[in-house]
Design a protein around this motif. Structure first.
Motif, PDB file in Angstrom:
ATOM      1  N   SER A 111      12.453 -14.933  18.880  1.00 39.52           N
ATOM      2  CA  SER A 111      13.527 -14.756  19.865  1.00 39.52           C
ATOM      3  C   SER A 111      14.044 -16.078  20.416  1.00 39.52           C
ATOM      4  N   SER A 112      13.284 -17.141  20.299  1.00 41.66           N
ATOM      5  CA  SER A 112      13.708 -18.461  20.782  1.00 41.66           C
ATOM      6  C   SER A 112      14.684 -19.142  19.827  1.00 41.66           C
ATOM      7  N   GLY A 113      14.863 -18.555  18.646  1.00 42.04           N
ATOM      8  CA  GLY A 113      15.698 -19.173  17.623  1.00 42.04           C
ATOM      9  C   GLY A 113      14.880 -20.001  16.634  1.00 42.04           C
ATOM     10  N   LYS A 114      13.603 -20.184  16.910  1.00 38.41           N
ATOM     11  CA  LYS A 114      12.735 -20.925  16.000  1.00 38.41           C
ATOM     12  C   LYS A 114      12.378 -20.062  14.797  1.00 38.41           C
ATOM     13  N   THR A 115      12.078 -20.736  13.687  1.00 40.58           N
ATOM     14  CA  THR A 115      11.643 -20.051  12.479  1.00 40.58           C
ATOM     15  C   THR A 115      10.386 -20.738  11.953  1.00 40.58           C
ATOM     16  N   LYS A 116       9.656 -20.006  11.114  1.00 35.58           N
ATOM     17  CA  LYS A 116       8.483 -20.572  10.454  1.00 35.58           C
ATOM     18  C   LYS A 116       8.378 -19.944   9.077  1.00 35.58           C
ATOM     19  N   HIS A 117       8.365 -20.783   8.041  1.00 34.80           N
ATOM     20  CA  HIS A 117       8.214 -20.295   6.671  1.00 34.80           C
ATOM     21  C   HIS A 117       6.739 -20.343   6.284  1.00 34.80           C
ATOM     22  N   VAL A 118       6.250 -19.259   5.705  1.00 36.88           N
ATOM     23  CA  VAL A 118       4.839 -19.122   5.349  1.00 36.88           C
ATOM     24  C   VAL A 118       4.740 -18.645   3.903  1.00 36.88           C
ATOM     25  N   LEU A 119       3.802 -19.216   3.170  1.00 39.04           N
ATOM     26  CA  LEU A 119       3.557 -18.779   1.801  1.00 39.04           C
ATOM     27  C   LEU A 119       2.688 -17.533   1.831  1.00 39.04           C
ATOM     28  N   MET A 120       3.317 -16.389   1.732  1.00 43.26           N
ATOM     29  CA  MET A 120       2.612 -15.115   1.643  1.00 43.26           C
ATOM     30  C   MET A 120       3.522 -14.111   0.959  1.00 43.26           C
ATOM     31  N   THR A 121       2.939 -13.025   0.496  1.00 41.08           N
ATOM     32  CA  THR A 121       3.714 -12.056  -0.270  1.00 41.08           C
ATOM     33  C   THR A 121       4.403 -11.040   0.636  1.00 41.08           C
ATOM     34  N   LYS A 122       5.461 -10.477   0.111  1.00 42.73           N
ATOM     35  CA  LYS A 122       6.182  -9.423   0.818  1.00 42.73           C
ATOM     36  C   LYS A 122       5.290  -8.199   1.004  1.00 42.73           C
ATOM     37  N   ALA A 123       4.476  -7.876   0.011  1.00 42.00           N
ATOM     38  CA  ALA A 123       3.578  -6.710   0.110  1.00 42.00           C
ATOM     39  C   ALA A 123       2.588  -6.898   1.256  1.00 42.00           C
ATOM     40  N   ARG A 124       2.052  -8.095   1.425  1.00 48.75           N
ATOM     41  CA  ARG A 124       1.082  -8.336   2.502  1.00 48.75           C
ATOM     42  C   ARG A 124       1.737  -8.171   3.871  1.00 48.75           C
ATOM     43  N   ILE A 125       2.917  -8.744   4.064  1.00 44.93           N
ATOM     44  CA  ILE A 125       3.560  -8.638   5.382  1.00 44.93           C
ATOM     45  C   ILE A 125       3.979  -7.190   5.654  1.00 44.93           C
ATOM     46  N   GLU A 126       4.351  -6.455   4.634  1.00 45.95           N
ATOM     47  CA  GLU A 126       4.699  -5.046   4.842  1.00 45.95           C
ATOM     48  C   GLU A 126       3.470  -4.237   5.268  1.00 45.95           C
ATOM     49  N   ARG A 127       2.293  -4.526   4.695  1.00 48.73           N
ATOM     50  CA  ARG A 127       1.058  -3.848   5.122  1.00 48.73           C
ATOM     51  C   ARG A 127       0.723  -4.205   6.569  1.00 48.73           C
ATOM     52  N   ILE A 128       0.901  -5.472   6.916  1.00 49.01           N
ATOM     53  CA  ILE A 128       0.635  -5.915   8.282  1.00 49.01           C
ATOM     54  C   ILE A 128       1.561  -5.208   9.264  1.00 49.01           C
ATOM     55  N   MET A 129       2.834  -5.132   8.948  1.00 49.57           N
ATOM     56  CA  MET A 129       3.800  -4.503   9.853  1.00 49.57           C
ATOM     57  C   MET A 129       3.562  -2.998   9.965  1.00 49.57           C
ATOM     58  N   ALA A 130       3.146  -2.358   8.890  1.00 48.68           N
ATOM     59  CA  ALA A 130       2.836  -0.923   8.954  1.00 48.68           C
ATOM     60  C   ALA A 130       1.640  -0.684   9.875  1.00 48.68           C
ATOM     61  N   LEU A 131       0.629  -1.534   9.772  1.00 48.64           N
ATOM     62  CA  LEU A 131      -0.530  -1.401  10.639  1.00 48.64           C
ATOM     63  C   LEU A 131      -0.156  -1.690  12.090  1.00 48.64           C
ATOM     64  N   LEU A 132       0.653  -2.691  12.312  1.00 52.48           N
ATOM     65  CA  LEU A 132       1.110  -3.014  13.663  1.00 52.48           C
ATOM     66  C   LEU A 132       1.867  -1.828  14.265  1.00 52.48           C
ATOM     67  N   TYR A 133       2.687  -1.176  13.485  1.00 50.51           N
ATOM     68  CA  TYR A 133       3.409   0.006  13.946  1.00 50.51           C
ATOM     69  C   TYR A 133       2.430   1.115  14.355  1.00 50.51           C
ATOM     70  N   SER A 134       1.391   1.319  13.559  1.00 47.49           N
ATOM     71  CA  SER A 134       0.370   2.319  13.900  1.00 47.49           C
ATOM     72  C   SER A 134      -0.319   1.977  15.214  1.00 47.49           C
ATOM     73  N   TYR A 135      -0.618   0.691  15.406  1.00 47.84           N
ATOM     74  CA  TYR A 135      -1.237   0.248  16.661  1.00 47.84           C
ATOM     75  C   TYR A 135      -0.328   0.554  17.845  1.00 47.84           C
ATOM     76  N   HIS A 136       0.953   0.217  17.696  1.00 48.53           N
ATOM     77  CA  HIS A 136       1.902   0.460  18.785  1.00 48.53           C
ATOM     78  C   HIS A 136       1.946   1.938  19.146  1.00 48.53           C
ATOM     79  N   LEU A 137       2.013   2.795  18.152  1.00 43.62           N
ATOM     80  CA  LEU A 137       2.045   4.235  18.420  1.00 43.62           C
ATOM     81  C   LEU A 137       0.759   4.699  19.105  1.00 43.62           C
ATOM     82  N   TYR A 138      -0.364   4.243  18.614  1.00 45.47           N
ATOM     83  CA  TYR A 138      -1.645   4.656  19.180  1.00 45.47           C
ATOM     84  C   TYR A 138      -1.764   4.211  20.634  1.00 45.47           C
ATOM     85  N   PHE A 139      -1.527   2.943  20.898  1.00 48.42           N
ATOM     86  CA  PHE A 139      -1.729   2.429  22.251  1.00 48.42           C
ATOM     87  C   PHE A 139      -0.647   2.885  23.219  1.00 48.42           C
TER      88      PHE A 139
END
Length: 151
Positions: A111-139
């Motif tokens: 949100s600050s306008g900053k960016t960070k490029h990381v060497l990781m796969t799209k599949a890994r970040i999609e799994r992370i975001m799906a889990l984060l979504y589950s956490y948000h719903l649960y909590f």
């Protein structure tokens, strides 16, 4: 770490262990990323290991790519790689607005306008975001009803 922290990154300077990237500034720190995360979790009442164990039990997980620092304050963190690697980052999700995958990894936008490029796969970040979504719903559903109505 504060609510303004975007991510933690290993410093390769002889004077610092960790770079703390915040909304408006960057800081260096002599503590390791693990110690910084441990202190942040402890300030909300539990250890990093305690939070990871509880997430494993609640969500039937074998490993924890995302862990809550304080779920009721919407403070979550995920690691991009194993902390044993030199290129591991711990990204706080509070100010993360979106990410864009490309052939060389993932670019995170804050949100600050900053960016960070990381060497990781799209599949890994999609799994992370799906889990984060589950956490948000649960909590979100675990909060007392009066808090949800007033918050």
């Amino acid at each position: 770490m504060t609510h303004n922290t975007l991510y933690l990154e290993q410093s390769f300077s002889p004077d610092a262990e960790t770079i703390i990237e915040e909304h408006l500034e960057s800081y260096t720190c002599s503590d390791t990323m693990k110690n910084i995360l441990e202190n942040s979790c402890m300030s909300f009442g539990s250890t990093v290991d305690g939070r990871k164990k509880s997430m494993k039990n609640l969500f039937n997980l074998s490993h924890i790519p995302v862990f809550p620092i304080s779920p009721h304050h919407d403070l979550y963190c995920f690691q991009t790689h194993s902390p044993r690697t030199d290129h591991c980052l711990f990204i706080m999700t509070t100010h993360l607005t979106h990410f864009v995958p490309d052939d060389t990894g993932i670019t995170f936008y804050f949100s600050s306008g900053k960016t960070k490029h990381v060497l990781m796969t799209k599949a890994r970040i999609e799994r992370i975001m799906a889990l984060l979504y589950s956490y948000h719903l649960y909590f979100r559903n675990a909060l007392p009803t009066a808090h949800r109505l007033n918050g």
